[in-house]
Design an enzyme around this catalytic site. Structure first.
Site, PDB file in Angstrom:
ATOM      1  N   HIS A  70      -0.507  -5.290   0.500  1.00 21.20           N
ATOM      2  CA  HIS A  70      -1.833  -5.899   0.623  1.00 21.20           C
ATOM      3  C   HIS A  70      -2.744  -5.446  -0.518  1.00 21.20           C
ATOM      4  O   HIS A  70      -2.671  -4.303  -0.990  1.00 21.20           O
ATOM      5  CB  HIS A  70      -2.464  -5.581   1.989  1.00 21.20           C
ATOM      6  CG  HIS A  70      -2.784  -4.140   2.234  1.00 21.20           C
ATOM      7  ND1 HIS A  70      -3.951  -3.547   1.793  1.00 21.20           N
ATOM      8  CD2 HIS A  70      -2.108  -3.163   2.884  1.00 21.20           C
ATOM      9  CE1 HIS A  70      -3.979  -2.281   2.168  1.00 21.20           C
ATOM     10  NE2 HIS A  70      -2.865  -2.019   2.834  1.00 21.20           N
ATOM     11  N   ASP A  72      -6.225  -5.761  -0.439  1.00 15.88           N
ATOM     12  CA  ASP A  72      -7.580  -5.407  -0.033  1.00 15.88           C
ATOM     13  C   ASP A  72      -7.703  -3.914   0.227  1.00 15.88           C
ATOM     14  O   ASP A  72      -6.701  -3.203   0.405  1.00 15.88           O
ATOM     15  CB  ASP A  72      -8.009  -6.199   1.204  1.00 15.88           C
ATOM     16  CG  ASP A  72      -7.151  -5.895   2.425  1.00 15.88           C
ATOM     17  OD1 ASP A  72      -5.911  -5.808   2.262  1.00 15.88           O
ATOM     18  OD2 ASP A  72      -7.698  -5.753   3.525  1.00 15.88           O
ATOM     19  N   ASP A  98      -3.872   3.350  -0.699  1.00 15.85           N
ATOM     20  CA  ASP A  98      -3.707   2.241   0.262  1.00 15.85           C
ATOM     21  C   ASP A  98      -4.279   0.949  -0.312  1.00 15.85           C
ATOM     22  O   ASP A  98      -5.399   0.579  -0.024  1.00 15.85           O
ATOM     23  CB  ASP A  98      -4.425   2.622   1.555  1.00 15.85           C
ATOM     24  CG  ASP A  98      -4.044   1.758   2.732  1.00 15.85           C
ATOM     25  OD1 ASP A  98      -3.073   0.998   2.625  1.00 15.85           O
ATOM     26  OD2 ASP A  98      -4.725   1.839   3.764  1.00 15.85           O
ATOM     27  N   GLU A 128      -5.719  -7.043   5.155  1.00 17.32           N
ATOM     28  CA  GLU A 128      -4.909  -6.169   6.012  1.00 17.32           C
ATOM     29  C   GLU A 128      -5.759  -5.128   6.721  1.00 17.32           C
ATOM     30  O   GLU A 128      -5.400  -4.670   7.816  1.00 17.32           O
ATOM     31  CB  GLU A 128      -3.835  -5.467   5.164  1.00 17.32           C
ATOM     32  CG  GLU A 128      -2.772  -4.735   5.979  1.00 17.32           C
ATOM     33  CD  GLU A 128      -3.138  -3.284   6.301  1.00 17.32           C
ATOM     34  OE1 GLU A 128      -2.440  -2.674   7.127  1.00 17.32           O
ATOM     35  OE2 GLU A 128      -4.120  -2.757   5.726  1.00 17.32           O
ATOM     36  N   GLU A 129      -6.884  -4.756   6.108  1.00 21.07           N
ATOM     37  CA  GLU A 129      -7.683  -3.650   6.616  1.00 21.07           C
ATOM     38  C   GLU A 129      -8.697  -4.058   7.682  1.00 21.07           C
ATOM     39  O   GLU A 129      -9.534  -3.241   8.079  1.00 21.07           O
ATOM     40  CB  GLU A 129      -8.432  -2.964   5.451  1.00 21.07           C
ATOM     41  CG  GLU A 129      -7.534  -2.386   4.376  1.00 21.07           C
ATOM     42  CD  GLU A 129      -6.765  -1.149   4.827  1.00 21.07           C
ATOM     43  OE1 GLU A 129      -6.850  -0.796   6.022  1.00 21.07           O
ATOM     44  OE2 GLU A 129      -6.091  -0.549   3.990  1.00 21.07           O
ATOM     45  N   GLU A 157       3.566   0.171   1.817  1.00 19.98           N
ATOM     46  CA  GLU A 157       2.596   1.088   2.411  1.00 19.98           C
ATOM     47  C   GLU A 157       2.865   2.518   1.934  1.00 19.98           C
ATOM     48  O   GLU A 157       4.016   2.901   1.713  1.00 19.98           O
ATOM     49  CB  GLU A 157       2.683   1.038   3.938  1.00 19.98           C
ATOM     50  CG  GLU A 157       2.022  -0.163   4.575  1.00 19.98           C
ATOM     51  CD  GLU A 157       0.500  -0.043   4.603  1.00 19.98           C
ATOM     52  OE1 GLU A 157      -0.038   1.051   4.331  1.00 19.98           O
ATOM     53  OE2 GLU A 157      -0.152  -1.059   4.891  1.00 19.98           O
ATOM     54  N   HIS A 333      -7.987   5.670   2.971  1.00 18.67           N
ATOM     55  CA  HIS A 333      -9.365   5.457   3.437  1.00 18.67           C
ATOM     56  C   HIS A 333     -10.270   6.664   3.195  1.00 18.67           C
ATOM     57  O   HIS A 333     -11.464   6.594   3.492  1.00 18.67           O
ATOM     58  CB  HIS A 333      -9.422   5.080   4.920  1.00 18.67           C
ATOM     59  CG  HIS A 333      -8.587   3.892   5.284  1.00 18.67           C
ATOM     60  ND1 HIS A 333      -8.509   3.407   6.568  1.00 18.67           N
ATOM     61  CD2 HIS A 333      -7.789   3.093   4.546  1.00 18.67           C
ATOM     62  CE1 HIS A 333      -7.701   2.362   6.603  1.00 18.67           C
ATOM     63  NE2 HIS A 333      -7.243   2.163   5.376  1.00 18.67           N
TER      64      HIS A 333
END
Length: 358
Positions: A70, A72, A98, A128-129, A157, A333
């Site tokens: 992903h 985003d 991430d 995705e987030e 991932e 994150h």
């Protein structure tokens, strides 16, 4: 549209991707840049779906793999632009872990490998987030599942550059107790719903999480109260209290079995149980021949994935899938999100070795 330099190292390409702002819902600029690079490659068929980009080889190989990631990120918090530190050994910035490191590896190899040993479908997807209903990979699976047809899948991932098979499932339930309101000066005239929730918390506190072996990998489960809500005012006996419970269950259980397990745990208590969210887990899939070849080519020992990832979407389609990407998932994150350059290089070398093995 930002121009991506594919002559640069994959670490530099990661920095380029990181520096293109792409918080969930705002991925268009990065999707445009990735699409432009891919459309210049004659060996790839390129399909745009919203802000997801799919590129695939058409070599007539006996087997096909999907490699997805992903594009985003979660919101930025003073961690852009990216920067190299520790003498060039560490790349810092939002998305380095991430998962723009994995996306950069994918992009570099998609351009470089015109004739891999298997046909490859590369997928860079959006959203995705955020809420699962907006997930770009989920959207493709629902609306264009033919784009994901494959014998094996890899999700980039973060996994510290090691293979993590499958993933735990997750279910969130609201466990609610009821009472009767009264003035707190005359508490005996009411029934306190918050007090009634005490047995729920006692059972959760006493619960012993299991370790479950699934296809040779041991998954650790967890069961936790993650929030509690109730109360009306400082002088009112509450008539309702909800304990919000999250159960991370091994992929040996289905979602229905996980719910039944929770219902059994709280059996005999005067509570209402409502499912707030449910995502099935994914078995490791390491018994698939392509998976075994992948493990042999990459090296190391496969481990279980405790958190939920989009490998479950592939599993739901009957496609065995693993997680394999650079970065420590515990830093995803985080404001100090950072990835070792050596992990980016190791994942790139591992995927190249596998995709070119004849």
């Amino acid at each position: 549209m930002p121009a991506l330099d594919l002559t640069a190292s994959t670490t530099e390409l990661t920095r380029q991707l990181v520096d293109v702002f792409s918080v969930s819902g705002e991925e268009a600029a990065l999707a445009d840049a990735i699409e432009a690079v891919l459309r210049a490659q004659p060996h790839l068929e390129v399909i745009r779906d919203g802000d997801a980009v799919v590129a695939r080889t058409r070599l007539g190989r006996a087997q096909r793999v999907v490699i997805a990631g992903h594009i985003d990120t979660v919101p930025v918090n003073g961690n852009l632009p990216a920067r190299l530190d520790d003498g060039g050994a560490t790349l810092w910035g939002r998305g380095t872990v991430d998962m723009k490191g994995g996306c950069a590896v994918m992009l570099a190899l998609a351009v470089e490998l015109a004739a891999p040993a298997v046909d490859v479908t590369w997928v860079w997807y959006d959203n995705e987030e955020v809420d699962s209903a907006r997930n770009g990979l989920g959207r493709i699976a629902r609306e264009r599942p033919e784009l994901l047809e494959a014998d094996f899948a890899i999700l980039g991932e973060p996994s510290n550059g090691e293979i993590e098979g499958g993933c735990n499932g997750t279910i969130r339930v609201d466990v609610t107790t009821r009472g009767r309101r009264a003035h707190s000066a005359r508490a005996w005239m009411g029934e306190n719903a918050i007090h009634a929730a005490a047995p729920v918390l006692e059972r959760l506190a006493a619960y012993e999480a299991q370790e479950v072996e699934v296809d040779g990998l041991v998954y650790r489960e967890s069961l936790s109260a993650v929030r509690i809500s109730g109360g009306v005012a400082g002088n009112v006996i509450p008539d309702e209290c909800t304990v919000h419970v999250n159960y991370r269950f091994a992929p040996s259980r289905s979602g229905a079995e996980a719910l039944a397990h929770l219902e059994q745990l709280f059996a005999g208590l005067p509570v209402e149980i409502v499912v707030a969210d449910l995502a099935e887990g994914a078995r490791p899939g390491l018994d698939a021949p392509l998976a075994q070849q992948f493990v042999a080519a990459v090296g190391g020992e496969a481990r279980p994935k405790y958190g939920w990832t989009d490998v479950a979407r592939f599993s739901a389609l009957g496609i065995p899938a693993v997680n394999y990407g650079p970065g420590d998932p515990s830093l995803a994150h985080a404001d100090d999100e950072r990835v070792p350059v050596a992990q980016i290089e190791r994942v790139e070398a591992g995927l190249r070795r596998w995709l070119t093995a004849g």
